[in-house]
Write a protein that holds these residues in place. Structure first.
Motif, PDB file in Angstrom:
ATOM      1  N   THR A 155       0.836  -1.200   0.000  1.00  0.00           N
ATOM      2  CA  THR A 155       0.000   0.000   0.000  1.00  0.00           C
ATOM      3  C   THR A 155       0.872   1.253   0.000  1.00  0.00           C
ATOM      4  O   THR A 155       1.846   1.327   0.761  1.00  0.00           O
ATOM      5  CB  THR A 155      -0.925   0.003   1.233  1.00  0.00           C
ATOM      6  N   ARG A 156       0.538   2.204  -0.868  1.00  0.00           N
ATOM      7  CA  ARG A 156       1.335   3.434  -0.999  1.00  0.00           C
ATOM      8  C   ARG A 156       0.542   4.632  -0.492  1.00  0.00           C
ATOM      9  O   ARG A 156      -0.599   4.843  -0.889  1.00  0.00           O
ATOM     10  CB  ARG A 156       1.730   3.661  -2.461  1.00  0.00           C
ATOM     11  N   ASN A 157       1.200   5.393   0.363  1.00  0.00           N
ATOM     12  CA  ASN A 157       0.620   6.640   0.866  1.00  0.00           C
ATOM     13  C   ASN A 157       0.939   7.749  -0.139  1.00  0.00           C
ATOM     14  O   ASN A 157       2.087   8.189  -0.238  1.00  0.00           O
ATOM     15  CB  ASN A 157       1.196   6.967   2.243  1.00  0.00           C
ATOM     16  N   ARG A 158      -0.055   8.183  -0.892  1.00  0.00           N
ATOM     17  CA  ARG A 158       0.171   9.183  -1.943  1.00  0.00           C
ATOM     18  C   ARG A 158       0.685  10.503  -1.373  1.00  0.00           C
ATOM     19  O   ARG A 158       1.480  11.206  -2.022  1.00  0.00           O
ATOM     20  CB  ARG A 158      -1.126   9.439  -2.716  1.00  0.00           C
ATOM     21  N   GLU A 159       0.249  10.859  -0.176  1.00  0.00           N
ATOM     22  CA  GLU A 159       0.613  12.154   0.391  1.00  0.00           C
ATOM     23  C   GLU A 159       2.097  12.238   0.739  1.00  0.00           C
ATOM     24  O   GLU A 159       2.731  13.288   0.572  1.00  0.00           O
ATOM     25  CB  GLU A 159      -0.235  12.442   1.627  1.00  0.00           C
TER      26      GLU A 159
ATOM     27  N   CYS B  91       4.461  10.139  -0.540  1.00  0.00           N
ATOM     28  CA  CYS B  91       5.290   9.631  -1.637  1.00  0.00           C
ATOM     29  C   CYS B  91       5.992  10.786  -2.341  1.00  0.00           C
ATOM     30  O   CYS B  91       5.358  11.786  -2.703  1.00  0.00           O
ATOM     31  CB  CYS B  91       4.415   8.864  -2.624  1.00  0.00           C
TER      32      CYS B  91
ATOM     33  N   GLN C 268       7.695  10.369  -5.210  1.00  0.00           N
ATOM     34  CA  GLN C 268       7.773  10.019  -6.632  1.00  0.00           C
ATOM     35  C   GLN C 268       9.211   9.829  -7.129  1.00  0.00           C
ATOM     36  O   GLN C 268       9.556  10.224  -8.246  1.00  0.00           O
ATOM     37  CB  GLN C 268       7.070  11.089  -7.480  1.00  0.00           C
TER      38      GLN C 268
ATOM     39  N   ASP D 269       5.003   2.791  -7.960  1.00  0.00           N
ATOM     40  CA  ASP D 269       4.912   4.239  -7.711  1.00  0.00           C
ATOM     41  C   ASP D 269       3.663   4.865  -8.314  1.00  0.00           C
ATOM     42  O   ASP D 269       3.423   6.057  -8.131  1.00  0.00           O
ATOM     43  CB  ASP D 269       6.159   4.956  -8.230  1.00  0.00           C
ATOM     44  N   GLN D 270       2.862   4.071  -9.012  1.00  0.00           N
ATOM     45  CA  GLN D 270       1.629   4.592  -9.606  1.00  0.00           C
ATOM     46  C   GLN D 270       0.376   3.991  -8.980  1.00  0.00           C
ATOM     47  O   GLN D 270      -0.739   4.296  -9.396  1.00  0.00           O
ATOM     48  CB  GLN D 270       1.628   4.336 -11.117  1.00  0.00           C
TER      49      GLN D 270
ATOM     50  N   SER E 158      -2.094   2.847  -5.590  1.00  0.00           N
ATOM     51  CA  SER E 158      -2.420   3.066  -4.175  1.00  0.00           C
ATOM     52  C   SER E 158      -2.278   1.758  -3.404  1.00  0.00           C
ATOM     53  O   SER E 158      -1.732   1.722  -2.301  1.00  0.00           O
ATOM     54  CB  SER E 158      -3.855   3.594  -4.044  1.00  0.00           C
TER      55      SER E 158
ATOM     56  N   CYS F 236      12.163   2.262  -0.412  1.00  0.00           N
ATOM     57  CA  CYS F 236      11.471   3.541  -0.249  1.00  0.00           C
ATOM     58  C   CYS F 236      12.177   4.424   0.778  1.00  0.00           C
ATOM     59  O   CYS F 236      12.353   4.027   1.934  1.00  0.00           O
ATOM     60  CB  CYS F 236      10.021   3.301   0.181  1.00  0.00           C
TER      61      CYS F 236
ATOM     62  N   THR G 253       5.688   5.247   3.774  1.00  0.00           N
ATOM     63  CA  THR G 253       4.982   5.511   2.520  1.00  0.00           C
ATOM     64  C   THR G 253       4.529   4.203   1.887  1.00  0.00           C
ATOM     65  O   THR G 253       3.413   4.078   1.393  1.00  0.00           O
ATOM     66  CB  THR G 253       5.882   6.294   1.541  1.00  0.00           C
TER      67      THR G 253
END
Length: 327
Positions: free
Chosen positions: A225-229, A231, A233, A248-249, A251, A268, A273
């Motif tokens: 699971t990726r935390n967009r806030e 991250c 990039q 990286d694209q 969620s 990471c 993240t």
């Protein structure tokens, strides 16, 4: 955080190494066992049941027989138990069986690392060809599922389980490896070379059981699971993924190619993240894998579903006839 992740990934490597050593021990013990029988030795080692992990087709037929007739494979029960373990892990914890336990996966990973040392990197396959090759393992899986689950009745599957051919499947496997034909040597050699050049070649393109576990793993509650806030990039997670998933694209990584190896999490640089979690909470992954695996094996031993019912005397009778026994 970084040290914690390094420790977690190192734990995976420790488990891989331990399983690899167990597999080597099983292989050596099985060779000695067969040689002692062939030589009519008065002292014979116990046959290692774990050798049945290398009889995946027999296990799949055994699964069909068990589902349809209720009879648990008495000839290669450990093979069926290990298959059930792999299926269960995939349903619960993604394809962690592939990246944490499977010795072929460990070997494939080691060959890829060798390629990185020799060439400084692993090579990449064009996207169009990558998608095409990925379908191969699903086509092989489709063939086996079609032939076994739709082409055989439950009684046919049960008859195969008890057949002389299935009884000597482990010996035939050993003889195949001991006396490789030129074709077998070339095929295995090509797979080794491609695995050195292209990371995860066997697992990604050719392993039908990886395909099966991948399809089941889509149902797993646990995902990367990726935390967009948080991250940034940087793309390091995608670059480090052995299966070329665009981490990286996403969620939540739902791809059946994800093996839960946690390489992306390790790379990471942004704290918390990337995580491997479920909406139900995060387990200690290594402990969960070990506990589930031990639970399956111990339960199988207690209930008598681990050791084969083929006795030493039966092995002595069928061993001289192995080359004459066909499907």
């Amino acid at each position: 955080m970084y040290l914690k992740l390094r420790k977690h990934v190192s734990t995976r490597h420790v488990i891989q190494s331990l399983v690899a050593m167990i597999v080597v021990y099983i292989g050596i013990t099985f060779v000695i066992f067969i040689n002692q029988i062939a030589n009519n030795s008065t002292s014979i080692l116990n046959r290692p049941a774990g050798v049945e992990a290398f009889l995946p087709i027999s296990a799949l037929v055994g699964l069909k027989a068990w589902i349809t007739t209720g009879s648990f494979d008495p000839v290669h029960p450990a093979g069926l138990v290990i298959l059930l373990l792999a299926l269960t892990l995939s349903l619960l914890l993604k394809r962690t069986f592939c990246s944490w336990i499977c010795p072929i996966g460990t070997l494939s990973e080691g060959l890829a690392n060798l390629g990185k040392r020799v060439f400084g990197r692993n090579f990449t396959i064009p996207n169009w060809l990558d998608y095409l090759l990925r379908s191969v393992k699903y086509l092989i899986l489709f063939f086996f599922v079609l032939a076994i689950f739709f082409g055989m009745s439950g009684l046919d599957a049960a008859a195969f389980v008890q057949s002389p051919y299935n009884m000597v499947a482990d010996i035939k496997m050993l003889k195949f490896m001991q006396h490789l034909t030129s074709v077998g040597t070339i095929v295995i050699g090509m797979i080794v070379v491609f695995s050195i050049l292209y990371e995860n070649f066997w697992c990604r393109y050719l392993c039908p059981y990886g395909g099966l576990l991948g399809l089941l793993s889509v149902l797993s509650p646990y995902k990367i699971t990726r935390n967009r806030e948080s991250c940034i990039q940087c793309g390091k997670c995608t670059k480090r993924c052995p299966n070329h998933i665009l981490v990286d694209q996403a969620s939540r990584v739902s791809s059946p190619e994800c093996t839960g190896c946690l390489n992306c999490v390790q790379q990471c640089p942004s704290n918390d993240t990337l995580t491997f979690k479920s909406r139900l909470g995060l387990p200690a992954l290594a402990v969960s894998i070990l506990v589930i695996s031990l639970l399956f094996i111990v339960s199988a031993k207690i209930t008598g579903h681990w050791e084969t019912n083929v006795t030493v005397e039966m092995y002595k009778q069928i061993l001289p006839l192995v080359d004459q026994i066909g499907h």
